[in-house]
Design a protein around this motif. Structure first.
Motif, PDB file in Angstrom:
ATOM      1  N   UNK A  76      36.342  25.991  47.304  1.00 45.11           N
ATOM      2  CA  UNK A  76      36.242  25.104  46.139  1.00 45.11           C
ATOM      3  C   UNK A  76      35.221  24.009  46.433  1.00 45.11           C
ATOM      4  N   UNK A  77      34.367  23.709  45.456  1.00 50.00           N
ATOM      5  CA  UNK A  77      33.438  22.588  45.615  1.00 50.00           C
ATOM      6  C   UNK A  77      33.064  22.028  44.250  1.00 50.00           C
ATOM      7  N   UNK A  78      32.533  20.796  44.259  1.00 48.47           N
ATOM      8  CA  UNK A  78      32.139  20.124  43.027  1.00 48.47           C
ATOM      9  C   UNK A  78      30.919  19.254  43.311  1.00 48.47           C
ATOM     10  N   UNK A  79      29.943  19.310  42.420  1.00 48.69           N
ATOM     11  CA  UNK A  79      28.759  18.474  42.532  1.00 48.69           C
ATOM     12  C   UNK A  79      28.715  17.552  41.316  1.00 48.69           C
ATOM     13  N   UNK A  80      28.700  16.229  41.571  1.00 46.49           N
ATOM     14  CA  UNK A  80      28.781  15.273  40.475  1.00 46.49           C
ATOM     15  C   UNK A  80      30.107  15.417  39.762  1.00 46.49           C
ATOM     16  N   UNK A  81      30.074  15.558  38.444  1.00 47.78           N
ATOM     17  CA  UNK A  81      31.295  15.766  37.662  1.00 47.78           C
ATOM     18  C   UNK A  81      31.485  17.212  37.249  1.00 47.78           C
ATOM     19  N   UNK A  82      30.676  18.092  37.817  1.00 51.38           N
ATOM     20  CA  UNK A  82      30.725  19.509  37.434  1.00 51.38           C
ATOM     21  C   UNK A  82      31.402  20.332  38.510  1.00 51.38           C
ATOM     22  N   UNK A  91      27.110  13.229  44.148  1.00 50.37           N
ATOM     23  CA  UNK A  91      28.157  13.422  45.156  1.00 50.37           C
ATOM     24  C   UNK A  91      28.532  14.899  45.249  1.00 50.37           C
ATOM     25  N   UNK A  92      28.824  15.315  46.475  1.00 48.45           N
ATOM     26  CA  UNK A  92      29.206  16.701  46.730  1.00 48.45           C
ATOM     27  C   UNK A  92      30.567  16.692  47.419  1.00 48.45           C
ATOM     28  N   UNK A  93      31.580  17.285  46.753  1.00 43.89           N
ATOM     29  CA  UNK A  93      32.938  17.361  47.296  1.00 43.89           C
ATOM     30  C   UNK A  93      33.321  18.813  47.501  1.00 43.89           C
ATOM     31  N   UNK A  94      34.152  19.054  48.519  1.00 40.83           N
ATOM     32  CA  UNK A  94      34.598  20.432  48.778  1.00 40.83           C
ATOM     33  C   UNK A  94      35.964  20.407  49.438  1.00 40.83           C
ATOM     34  N   UNK A  95      36.702  21.491  49.275  1.00 44.03           N
ATOM     35  CA  UNK A  95      37.932  21.744  50.022  1.00 44.03           C
ATOM     36  C   UNK A  95      37.673  22.960  50.889  1.00 44.03           C
ATOM     37  N   UNK A 148      25.648  27.804  45.591  1.00 38.98           N
ATOM     38  CA  UNK A 148      25.374  26.685  44.692  1.00 38.98           C
ATOM     39  C   UNK A 148      23.909  26.690  44.293  1.00 38.98           C
ATOM     40  N   UNK A 149      23.639  26.438  43.025  1.00 36.07           N
ATOM     41  CA  UNK A 149      22.239  26.441  42.580  1.00 36.07           C
ATOM     42  C   UNK A 149      21.477  25.241  43.142  1.00 36.07           C
ATOM     43  N   UNK A 150      22.212  24.152  43.477  1.00 35.79           N
ATOM     44  CA  UNK A 150      21.549  22.979  44.025  1.00 35.79           C
ATOM     45  C   UNK A 150      21.165  23.153  45.499  1.00 35.79           C
ATOM     46  N   UNK A 151      21.771  24.123  46.180  1.00 38.78           N
ATOM     47  CA  UNK A 151      21.481  24.355  47.589  1.00 38.78           C
ATOM     48  C   UNK A 151      20.972  25.783  47.743  1.00 38.78           C
ATOM     49  N   UNK A 152      19.726  25.992  48.117  1.00 38.46           N
ATOM     50  CA  UNK A 152      19.207  27.352  48.302  1.00 38.46           C
ATOM     51  C   UNK A 152      20.071  28.150  49.272  1.00 38.46           C
ATOM     52  N   UNK A 202      24.403  14.540  48.055  1.00 42.95           N
ATOM     53  CA  UNK A 202      23.157  15.291  48.127  1.00 42.95           C
ATOM     54  C   UNK A 202      22.079  14.455  47.445  1.00 42.95           C
ATOM     55  N   UNK A 203      21.067  14.086  48.233  1.00 41.69           N
ATOM     56  CA  UNK A 203      20.077  13.147  47.702  1.00 41.69           C
ATOM     57  C   UNK A 203      18.676  13.509  48.190  1.00 41.69           C
ATOM     58  N   UNK A 204      17.732  13.552  47.253  1.00 41.37           N
ATOM     59  CA  UNK A 204      16.303  13.651  47.582  1.00 41.37           C
ATOM     60  C   UNK A 204      15.514  12.920  46.492  1.00 41.37           C
ATOM     61  N   UNK A 205      14.249  13.210  46.349  1.00 41.38           N
ATOM     62  CA  UNK A 205      13.414  12.466  45.384  1.00 41.38           C
ATOM     63  C   UNK A 205      13.798  12.728  43.930  1.00 41.38           C
ATOM     64  N   UNK A 206      14.411  13.885  43.665  1.00 40.45           N
ATOM     65  CA  UNK A 206      14.731  14.255  42.277  1.00 40.45           C
ATOM     66  C   UNK A 206      16.219  14.451  42.021  1.00 40.45           C
TER      67      UNK A 206
END
Length: 323
Positions: free
Chosen positions: A38-44, A155-159, A81-85, A147-151
């Motif tokens: 299980x994981x969540x990025x931001x509010x999604x 927040x990234x949460x996981x169980x 995750x689409x945010x992490x290759x 998770x932070x970069x120029x664009x």
């Protein structure tokens, strides 16, 4: 994240206090493998039933009185995750604390940093619970970072579920008894020693230094099934006898004398409790006394297996002198 930091701060303070109480301790090395269901990025929330990644790592920690403190590192990969290759990895490194709360259960805390090829280094924290069975650990952790970069900045949460295997000394700590509990036990338990009974009572020493139980895990006090079988066999030997049974508790030489004496007494108390709950033993006219001896070096304390042999309960039995 602030809540995680607060919890970790309190655990670390307690660990420092525990270190002052127990300077002699051991290092454990633990290899870990886990999955992230299980994981969540931001509010999604991340939808779907596939696992959202795996992690593998190593931890090194020092065993204190009822705490452990150390450091570790993990690599998280194959993130769905689409945010992490898919070929990217998250590297976490952290300080680690554990606090024993019950038999083989511990609270866990982590605080450190996490980074990857595509994201900047950020604060990482985790809290959870662990169940330990011999040298194998099972953990459920709530982990959080950013998770932070120029664009991107979310927040990234996981169980995660993790399984570990401990190398080195496998020390299971228990929560020490409070002073109030110690005083209560001392008030309730008959503490006549074998020497007292032999010198001041009209009794005949019929059984001496009978090995009743041994092979206790470090800091373990509960009876296992094999030890209960040995006690049942001993009860049969006492059939039709009258007298006083003295339970003598021993420990290895790790840890402070005070803690070793507490463990020796607690092991003897567990046997006393088992005997008093036995209808067969209660049919005998035998009273019980506990003698705390503590540290013994009958076997070399330098190895794990031989230390287990020094953690034991022996008994003396004084028969009623009817002459």
């Amino acid at each position: 994240m602030k809540k995680i930091i607060s919890i970790l701060f309190l655990i670390i303070i307690n660990c420092i206090q525990a270190e002052e109480e127990n300077k002699k301790s051991n290092l454990s090395y633990e290899l870990k493998l886990g999955i992230i269901p299980y994981s969540r990025i931001g509010n999604s929330y991340v939808e779907g039933y596939k696992f959202k990644g795996i992690d593998q790592g190593i931890e090194v920690y020092k065993n204190l009185n009822s705490y452990s403190i150390g450091f570790g590192g993990e690599v998280k990969s194959k993130m769905e995750l689409k945010e992490i290759p898919y070929n990217d990895r998250l590297y976490s490194y952290y300080i680690l604390t554990k606090k024993n709360i019950a038999n083989e259960y511990s609270l866990i805390g982590r605080l450190g940093k996490i980074s990857s090829e595509n994201y900047q280094s950020n604060l990482y924290g985790a809290v959870g619970i662990e169940k330990k069975i011999n040298r194998t650990t099972f953990q459920v952790l709530y982990e959080k970072t950013k998770l932070k970069n120029n664009t991107f900045n979310k927040e990234y949460e996981m169980i995660s579920f993790k399984v570990g295997y401990i190398f080195g000394d496998n020390e299971t700590k228990i929560k020490p008894k409070s002073k109030k509990e110690n005083l209560k036990n001392l008030a309730l338990i008959n503490t006549k020693t074998s020497k007292d009974i032999e010198e001041n009572h009209k009794k005949i020493l019929e059984i001496k230094d009978y090995l009743l139980t041994d092979n206790y895990e470090a800091y373990e006090t509960e009876l296992n099934e094999e030890q209960k079988d040995k006690i049942n066999i001993f009860i049969e030997l006492l059939e039709n006898e009258k007298g006083i049974l003295v339970l003598k508790g021993y420990s290895d030489n790790t840890g402070k004398r005070k803690l070793n004496n507490e463990l020796s007494q607690k092991r003897a108390e567990k046997i006393e409790e088992y005997l008093l709950n036995s209808s067969k033993f209660n049919s005998l006219n035998i009273s019980i006394s506990i003698e705390t001896i503590g540290t013994v070096e009958e076997f070399d304390n330098s190895t794990y297996e031989k230390r287990k042999l020094n953690r034991k309960i022996e008994v003396d039995f004084f028969k009623e002198d009817n002459l």
